[in-house]
Write an enzyme that holds these catalytic residues in place. Structure first.
Site, PDB file in Angstrom:
ATOM      1  N   THR A 205       0.839  -1.207   0.000  1.00 51.56           N
ATOM      2  CA  THR A 205       0.000   0.000   0.000  1.00 51.56           C
ATOM      3  C   THR A 205       0.869   1.250   0.000  1.00 51.56           C
ATOM      4  O   THR A 205       2.066   1.197   0.302  1.00 51.56           O
ATOM      5  CB  THR A 205      -0.911   0.036   1.237  1.00 51.56           C
ATOM      6  OG1 THR A 205      -0.101   0.001   2.423  1.00 51.56           O
ATOM      7  CG2 THR A 205      -1.876  -1.140   1.243  1.00 51.56           C
ATOM      8  N   ASN A 207       1.006   5.107   1.740  1.00 50.57           N
ATOM      9  CA  ASN A 207       0.503   5.707   2.973  1.00 50.57           C
ATOM     10  C   ASN A 207       0.726   7.208   2.993  1.00 50.57           C
ATOM     11  O   ASN A 207       1.817   7.681   2.671  1.00 50.57           O
ATOM     12  CB  ASN A 207       1.212   5.090   4.185  1.00 50.57           C
ATOM     13  CG  ASN A 207       1.085   3.588   4.230  1.00 50.57           C
ATOM     14  OD1 ASN A 207       0.098   3.058   4.706  1.00 50.57           O
ATOM     15  ND2 ASN A 207       2.101   2.883   3.720  1.00 50.57           N
ATOM     16  N   GLU A 254      -4.322   4.803   3.964  1.00 52.15           N
ATOM     17  CA  GLU A 254      -3.495   3.731   3.394  1.00 52.15           C
ATOM     18  C   GLU A 254      -4.235   3.143   2.195  1.00 52.15           C
ATOM     19  O   GLU A 254      -5.374   2.696   2.326  1.00 52.15           O
ATOM     20  CB  GLU A 254      -3.256   2.665   4.465  1.00 52.15           C
ATOM     21  CG  GLU A 254      -2.384   1.515   4.035  1.00 52.15           C
ATOM     22  CD  GLU A 254      -2.192   0.517   5.169  1.00 52.15           C
ATOM     23  OE1 GLU A 254      -1.251  -0.283   5.088  1.00 52.15           O
ATOM     24  OE2 GLU A 254      -3.005   0.534   6.121  1.00 52.15           O
TER      25      GLU A 254
END
Length: 302
Positions: A205, A207, A254
């Site tokens: 992911t 962030n 996220e």
């Protein structure tokens, strides 16, 4: 776009079309107002947005207000719309006490060279908020500016307002927020390094940590759209503290980006929140978390 901030000493030499307002949401009503001054550019007028910093709500109540658009986000939006000059007029005890007629004569006409002024019918300015549409009307003939007053935009029988949008965002109703804003509600920031748990479980992911004054919807998972490096991707976004990892986590945004395998660290991204998928949950293990995320990815992509 030229930004004039933190000073009352400015002057625009060219004739201008000025929009006055709080512009705390830049919603469909604000965009209608801005359209009027942008249209004046074809006649050679410079488009100017005049707003206040801090917002009148924060200044007069003394309380911080969670923002639909942070200062940086507003600047980006005005630039995207094609505004030439943004005035972030400092709101202080002194400037708040400005005589309303003096405000029109000295600032709008004198310093901004306003040849055209656009404002909402509910506009207020100057000491005690005594400046209004009627004062602007009464001075237009003498000061030789054209005045455009715009009624409140209504949607589904109610006025479009920043307060209404804040309530929709706070309830996680992203579809209605999008209708009221005229664009998806978004969160922007620079991609930061996290704990890399996503990489550990095979679901990497990106962030970002939102500014403290940014209004966030309820913690949970959202289908999203990500603007990164001049391209637009589909995504799935989690907003919250990631309780499965630690109870001490900062609030973060996220996002798993579909069909993206590049390195986004240090890059600026805009995450548009499209639909609420589920609330934030705490799982007993990373395996359970991974299984839920896989399910979320399918639901969000649909």
């Amino acid at each position: 776009m030229e930004i004039i901030t933190g000073t009352t000493k400015f002057h625009i030499d060219e004739k201008s079309a000025v929009a006055i307002g709080k512009f705390d949401g830049i919603h469909v009503g604000h965009k209608k107002l801005l359209k009027y001054i942008l249209e004046q550019k074809k006649d050679g007028l410079k488009s100017v947005v005049f707003t206040f910093d801090p917002s009148p709500e924060e200044f007069f109540t003394g309380h911080k207000v969670r923002q639909l658009y942070t200062k940086q986000e507003k600047r980006r939006e005005f630039k995207k719309l094609g505004i030439d000059v943004l005035i972030e007029f400092p709101l202080t005890e002194t400037t708040a006490a400005t005589d309303p007629e003096d405000f029109v004569r000295r600032i709008l006409v004198g310093q901004l060279s306003a040849d055209y002024i656009a404002a909402g019918t509910d506009v207020t300015f100057g000491a005690g908020g005594r400046g209004d549409q009627y004062l602007l009307k009464s001075l237009a003939g003498e000061l030789l500016y054209e005045l455009e007053l715009i009624d409140k935009v209504r949607l589904d029988g109610a006025e479009v307002s920043s307060t209404r949008i804040r309530n929709e965002v706070a309830d996680g109703n992203m579809a209605m927020a999008e209708r009221l804003l005229g664009s998806y509600y978004s969160v922007c920031g620079i991609v930061e390094h996290g704990r890399h748990i996503g990489h550990t479980i095979g679901i990497p992911t990106v962030n970002i940590i939102p500014p403290e004054d940014k209004l966030l919807p309820p913690y949970g998972v959202y289908s999203s759209r990500v603007h990164l490096g001049g391209k637009v991707y589909d995504g799935m976004t989690n907003i919250g503290r990631k309780p499965t990892i630690s109870e001490q986590e900062k609030v973060g945004v996220e996002t798993y980006i579909y069909d993206f395998d590049g390195d986004a660290y240090g890059e600026f991204i805009e995450v548009e929140l499209i639909r609420f998928v589920r609330p934030e949950m705490k799982f007993d293990s990373l395996d359970m978390l991974k299984a839920q995320i896989q399910s979320d990815l399918e639901n969000a992509r649909e």
